[in-house]
Design a protein around this motif. Sequence first.
Motif, PDB file in Angstrom:
ATOM      1  N   GLY A   1      -7.892   1.289  -8.981  1.00  0.00           N
ATOM      2  CA  GLY A   1      -8.641   1.997  -7.712  1.00  0.00           C
ATOM      3  C   GLY A   1      -8.202   1.262  -6.529  1.00  0.00           C
ATOM      4  N   LEU A   2      -7.917  -0.136  -6.506  1.00  0.00           N
ATOM      5  CA  LEU A   2      -7.464  -0.781  -5.341  1.00  0.00           C
ATOM      6  C   LEU A   2      -5.729  -0.401  -5.228  1.00  0.00           C
ATOM      7  CD1 LEU A   2      -7.669  -2.937  -3.424  1.00  0.00           C
ATOM      8  CD2 LEU A   2      -6.889  -4.526  -4.943  1.00  0.00           C
ATOM      9  N   PHE A   3      -5.169  -0.446  -6.106  1.00  0.00           N
ATOM     10  CA  PHE A   3      -3.564   0.247  -6.022  1.00  0.00           C
ATOM     11  C   PHE A   3      -3.654   1.599  -5.343  1.00  0.00           C
ATOM     12  CE2 PHE A   3      -1.578  -2.834  -8.995  1.00  0.00           C
ATOM     13  CZ  PHE A   3      -1.895  -3.851  -8.350  1.00  0.00           C
ATOM     14  N   ALA A   4      -4.536   2.516  -5.705  1.00  0.00           N
ATOM     15  CA  ALA A   4      -4.680   3.907  -5.316  1.00  0.00           C
ATOM     16  C   ALA A   4      -4.958   3.950  -4.037  1.00  0.00           C
ATOM     17  CB  ALA A   4      -5.601   4.677  -6.211  1.00  0.00           C
ATOM     18  N   TRP A   5      -6.086   3.163  -3.578  1.00  0.00           N
ATOM     19  CA  TRP A   5      -6.578   3.301  -2.081  1.00  0.00           C
ATOM     20  C   TRP A   5      -5.571   2.525  -1.397  1.00  0.00           C
ATOM     21  CZ3 TRP A   5      -7.026  -1.111   1.373  1.00  0.00           C
ATOM     22  CH2 TRP A   5      -7.750  -0.632   2.192  1.00  0.00           C
ATOM     23  N   LEU A   6      -4.549   1.668  -1.702  1.00  0.00           N
ATOM     24  CA  LEU A   6      -3.246   1.113  -0.811  1.00  0.00           C
ATOM     25  C   LEU A   6      -2.285   1.984  -0.793  1.00  0.00           C
ATOM     26  CD1 LEU A   6      -3.361  -2.797  -2.008  1.00  0.00           C
ATOM     27  CD2 LEU A   6      -4.094  -2.004  -0.037  1.00  0.00           C
ATOM     28  N   TRP A   7      -2.052   2.724  -1.954  1.00  0.00           N
ATOM     29  CA  TRP A   7      -0.914   3.869  -2.037  1.00  0.00           C
ATOM     30  C   TRP A   7      -1.117   4.835  -0.709  1.00  0.00           C
ATOM     31  CZ3 TRP A   7       3.885   4.209  -3.543  1.00  0.00           C
ATOM     32  CH2 TRP A   7       4.350   5.627  -3.766  1.00  0.00           C
ATOM     33  N   TRP A   8      -2.521   5.759  -1.004  1.00  0.00           N
ATOM     34  CA  TRP A   8      -2.678   6.572  -0.362  1.00  0.00           C
ATOM     35  C   TRP A   8      -2.881   6.148   1.265  1.00  0.00           C
ATOM     36  CZ3 TRP A   8      -6.905   7.641  -4.521  1.00  0.00           C
ATOM     37  CH2 TRP A   8      -6.271   8.680  -5.349  1.00  0.00           C
ATOM     38  N   ALA A   9      -3.200   4.892   1.433  1.00  0.00           N
ATOM     39  CA  ALA A   9      -3.305   4.433   2.927  1.00  0.00           C
ATOM     40  C   ALA A   9      -1.749   4.224   3.482  1.00  0.00           C
ATOM     41  CB  ALA A   9      -3.891   2.970   3.144  1.00  0.00           C
ATOM     42  N   ALA A  10      -0.831   3.849   2.365  1.00  0.00           N
ATOM     43  CA  ALA A  10       0.597   3.677   2.777  1.00  0.00           C
ATOM     44  C   ALA A  10       1.162   4.976   2.990  1.00  0.00           C
ATOM     45  CB  ALA A  10       1.336   2.934   1.885  1.00  0.00           C
ATOM     46  N   LEU A  11       0.677   6.217   2.325  1.00  0.00           N
ATOM     47  CA  LEU A  11       1.420   7.378   2.506  1.00  0.00           C
ATOM     48  C   LEU A  11       0.889   8.176   3.727  1.00  0.00           C
ATOM     49  CD1 LEU A  11       1.015   9.097  -1.105  1.00  0.00           C
ATOM     50  CD2 LEU A  11       2.926   8.563   0.109  1.00  0.00           C
ATOM     51  N   ARG A  12      -0.192   7.926   4.415  1.00  0.00           N
ATOM     52  CA  ARG A  12      -0.493   8.284   5.676  1.00  0.00           C
ATOM     53  C   ARG A  12       0.503   7.813   6.845  1.00  0.00           C
ATOM     54  NH1 ARG A  12      -6.521   8.238   8.217  1.00  0.00           N
ATOM     55  NH2 ARG A  12      -5.971   8.854  10.325  1.00  0.00           N
ATOM     56  N   PHE A  13       1.085   6.750   6.563  1.00  0.00           N
ATOM     57  CA  PHE A  13       1.987   6.155   7.538  1.00  0.00           C
ATOM     58  C   PHE A  13       3.620   6.624   7.068  1.00  0.00           C
ATOM     59  CE2 PHE A  13      -1.705   3.578   8.051  1.00  0.00           C
ATOM     60  CZ  PHE A  13      -2.054   3.859   9.415  1.00  0.00           C
ATOM     61  N   TRP A  14       3.817   6.572   5.869  1.00  0.00           N
ATOM     62  CA  TRP A  14       5.041   6.678   5.314  1.00  0.00           C
ATOM     63  C   TRP A  14       5.076   7.832   4.323  1.00  0.00           C
ATOM     64  CZ3 TRP A  14       3.061   1.590   5.451  1.00  0.00           C
ATOM     65  CH2 TRP A  14       3.891   0.740   6.353  1.00  0.00           C
ATOM     66  N   PRO A  15       5.066   9.056   4.706  1.00  0.00           N
ATOM     67  CA  PRO A  15       4.753  10.044   3.721  1.00  0.00           C
ATOM     68  C   PRO A  15       5.902  10.244   2.949  1.00  0.00           C
ATOM     69  CG  PRO A  15       4.718  10.871   5.878  1.00  0.00           C
ATOM     70  CD  PRO A  15       5.285   9.637   6.093  1.00  0.00           C
ATOM     71  N   ALA A  16       5.754  10.727   1.291  1.00  0.00           N
ATOM     72  CA  ALA A  16       6.684  10.695   0.415  1.00  0.00           C
ATOM     73  C   ALA A  16       7.007  11.978   0.074  1.00  0.00           C
ATOM     74  CB  ALA A  16       6.253  10.099  -0.887  1.00  0.00           C
ATOM     75  N   ASP A  17       8.190  12.513  -0.297  1.00  0.00           N
ATOM     76  CA  ASP A  17       8.645  13.835  -0.772  1.00  0.00           C
ATOM     77  C   ASP A  17       8.105  14.236  -2.090  1.00  0.00           C
ATOM     78  OD1 ASP A  17       9.740  13.981   1.860  1.00  0.00           O
ATOM     79  OD2 ASP A  17      11.836  13.539   0.934  1.00  0.00           O
ATOM     80  N   THR A  18       7.876  13.236  -3.067  1.00  0.00           N
ATOM     81  CA  THR A  18       7.515  13.476  -4.635  1.00  0.00           C
ATOM     82  C   THR A  18       5.996  13.130  -4.549  1.00  0.00           C
ATOM     83  OG1 THR A  18       7.778  10.959  -4.850  1.00  0.00           O
ATOM     84  CG2 THR A  18       9.626  12.449  -5.264  1.00  0.00           C
TER      85      THR A  18
END
Length: 161
Positions: free
Chosen positions: A124-141
């Motif tokens: 859950g913590l990793f998912a939160w960090l991942w989604w927060a990072a995607l907000r600033f660095w969008p991924a194509d996959t």
Amino acid sequence: MWQPKSMVPPPGLKVTLEAIHLSAPTAAVLWAWVGVVAWSDIRYRRIPNWFILIGMVAGIATAVMLGTFLSGLAGAAVAFALGIMPFALRALGAGDVKATMVVGLFVGPMGIIQIILATALLSGLFAWLWWAALRFWPADTPPSLPVGLPLALATIALTLH
């Protein structure tokens, strides 16, 4: 004639995140195995079946040598029972469930419940960090989170003593 000490039912099952005690060689084998699983899951987003087979053989051999075969088998069964529904809902991959079953062979039923709880919290913590990072660095996959790393961290943290 046997009589119960009290008719009051015991309190509910209490699961705490306490250390799981393993012998030094057993812990080293388990830590090395979950480390390789975490690396594979991060690098390739899959856990090969031959990794699982090596872990199963090591877990069963260790359990037989230590006389904890039934406890190890119960740990694997608990891991399967708790992992099959998230797998069916596509929240976990088959490799994640099988890797958790291998860890269950080493730590038994109560140990695997603790490790699954800690893995869920770390995921859950990793998912939160991942989604927060995607907000600033969008991924194509499409985003997928490897569960091997949280499983490894939870296993190592709870078996260190």
